[in-house]
Design a protein around this motif. Structure first.
Motif, short mmCIF file in Angstrom:
data_model
loop_
_atom_site.label_atom_id
_atom_site.label_comp_id
_atom_site.label_asym_id
_atom_site.label_seq_id
_atom_site.Cartn_x
_atom_site.Cartn_y
_atom_site.Cartn_z
N GLY A 46 90.73 64.98 9.72
CA GLY A 46 89.44 65.66 9.58
C GLY A 46 88.35 64.87 8.88
O GLY A 46 87.21 65.34 8.83
N PHE A 47 88.67 63.70 8.34
CA PHE A 47 87.62 62.90 7.72
C PHE A 47 86.79 62.22 8.81
O PHE A 47 87.31 61.85 9.87
CB PHE A 47 88.23 61.84 6.78
N ASN A 48 85.52 62.04 8.54
CA ASN A 48 84.65 61.45 9.56
C ASN A 48 84.09 60.10 9.16
O ASN A 48 83.27 59.53 9.88
CB ASN A 48 83.50 62.41 9.92
N SER A 49 84.54 59.57 8.01
CA SER A 49 84.10 58.23 7.61
C SER A 49 85.08 57.66 6.60
O SER A 49 85.79 58.40 5.89
CB SER A 49 82.69 58.28 7.00
N LYS A 50 85.11 56.35 6.52
CA LYS A 50 85.98 55.67 5.57
C LYS A 50 85.55 55.97 4.14
O LYS A 50 86.39 56.17 3.25
CB LYS A 50 85.93 54.16 5.82
N THR A 51 84.23 56.04 3.92
CA THR A 51 83.71 56.32 2.59
C THR A 51 84.16 57.69 2.09
O THR A 51 84.60 57.83 0.95
CB THR A 51 82.17 56.25 2.59
N SER A 52 84.04 58.68 2.95
CA SER A 52 84.44 60.04 2.58
C SER A 52 85.93 60.10 2.28
O SER A 52 86.36 60.73 1.29
CB SER A 52 84.09 61.01 3.70
N PHE A 53 86.74 59.45 3.11
CA PHE A 53 88.19 59.44 2.90
C PHE A 53 88.55 58.77 1.58
O PHE A 53 89.33 59.31 0.77
CB PHE A 53 88.87 58.71 4.05
N ASN A 54 87.99 57.59 1.33
CA ASN A 54 88.31 56.86 0.09
C ASN A 54 87.91 57.65 -1.15
O ASN A 54 88.65 57.71 -2.14
CB ASN A 54 87.61 55.50 0.09
N ARG A 55 86.72 58.25 -1.10
CA ARG A 55 86.23 59.00 -2.27
C ARG A 55 87.11 60.21 -2.56
O ARG A 55 87.49 60.45 -3.71
CB ARG A 55 84.79 59.44 -2.03
#
Length: 368
Positions: free
Chosen positions: A342-351
């Motif tokens: 469900g994550f839509n970006s690497k930044t969102s996932f990492n954070r």
């Protein structure tokens, strides 16, 4: 050349917006704003090149156009951050521009030679009107920049209660846009050199053109995200687990209601896993549960001690941890699995991973 470049870019962007498919209300507002800036720059260029001898009325009209910058900024920010339809009442924001031009009515109706003469004498016959125009621009700029910042701040503060992914709707570009306008108004207030002010406007147009190329959502952004906010004003009625409880309908949730909704919420999240939808909203989840979005938000805040954004992304991390523990997932990268959860970006996932686990995905992978 700086002015002419700004004029060309403003009109070119206006043309792009007019030819865009599925234009939104925000697109039309931005289109009108860009066209206004282009005309304003063009009239200043004509004035600098002493062409007021040929176009006195057009140039004077251009001098009043900065009164439209603030209303356009406000309407654009409001439309980008709210699903509410455009109302004719909002046209009242353009009233100062109309009143200002009406104050110059005697100029517009004067013979051509007289209008040229007024320009040659720097508008001595209209000192009061010109002063009214100047202070109108000052006040308009300050008020609308402050209001626009407040609207954007309020939206960004509340969006975690409605959206599970905020990267595409954090509107950083909109913040930069407001800051740019604020800087230009700062020049208007503290600098008497019109060439510097209009030069800054020309650079602003060039920056907006570059930003439009680099950040496509400025011109192609869809308001589909905002159906959640719009539906907050609509009660979703259903007999499921709610019945005809008057206390629930009129006086808020009872503890029994809260426990029931929370139980069904966990059941839906664990079994149906709606969080794998990267654009899941509070409204969509509330429809699955058949409860009012406000009630669902209240339950999440009180029972989970989290907002909607935190809860959904925590579930995504839990799903991610479950998937990477399966042998068949070893052939995929962490990021590929994160997108599946469900994550839509690497930044969102990492954070969110670091917030939930205390370490980064890379550090976690090294421990496996």
């Amino acid at each position: 050349m700086l002015y002419l470049s700004g004029v060309f870019i403003a009109f070119f962007l206006t043309f792009l917006l007019l030819t865009k498919r599925n234009k939104s209300s925000a697109d039309f507002i931005l289109c009108g704003w860009l066209f206004t800036i282009g005309v304003n720059l063009l009239t200043h260029y004509l004035f600098l090149t002493h062409q007021y001898k040929e176009y006195p009325s057009f140039i004077l009209l251009g001098f009043t156009l900065p009164l439209l910058y603030g209303p356009f900024l406000y309407l654009y920010v409001r439309k980008q951050t709210s699903p509410k339809p455009f109302s004719a009442v909002q046209l009242l924001h353009f009233l100062p521009f109309v009143i200002c031009n009406l104050s110059f009515l005697s100029f517009y109706m004067a013979p051509f030679d007289e209008r040229v003469s007024i320009f040659k004498h720097e508008g001595r016959e209209f000192k009061i009107e010109l002063l009214f125009r100047l202070y109108g621009i000052y006040i308009s700029g300050i008020i609308y920049v402050i209001i626009s910042l407040f609207i954007l701040y309020r939206f960004r503060k509340n969006m975690v209660q409605q959206f599970s992914n905020t990267e595409k709707i954090n509107f950083k570009w909109l913040l930069y846009l407001i800051i740019w306008i604020g800087l230009i108004w700062g020049l208007v207030l503290w600098n008497d050199n019109a060439n510097i002010i209009y030069g800054a406007v020309a650079v602003f147009i060039m920056w907006l053109g570059y930003f439009g190329i680099k950040q496509v959502q400025v011109f192609n952004y869809s308001n589909s995200f905002f159906t959640a906010e719009e539906s907050l004003t609509k009660v979703i009625t259903s007999p499921i687990a709610i019945g005809e409880d008057k206390k629930y309908q009129k006086s808020g949730l009872t503890q029994e209601n809260i426990d029931d909704i929370h139980c069904r919420l966990l059941e839906v999240l664990n079994e149906e896993k709606p969080f794998v939808n990267p654009n899941l909203t509070l409204n969509e989840l509330s429809q699955l549960l058949k409860v009012h979005p406000n009630y669902l938000s209240q339950v999440i805040n009180s029972k989970e001690n989290k907002n909607f954004y935190e809860l959904i992304n925590e579930k995504r991390i839990e799903e991610f941890l479950h998937k990477i523990s399966e042998p068949e997932s070893r052939q995929y990268t962490f990021l590929a699995i994160a997108f599946e959860c469900g994550f839509n970006s690497k930044t969102s996932f990492n954070r969110n991973f670091k917030k939930y686990m205390g370490i980064t995905p890379t550090e976690y992978q090294k421990k496996l």
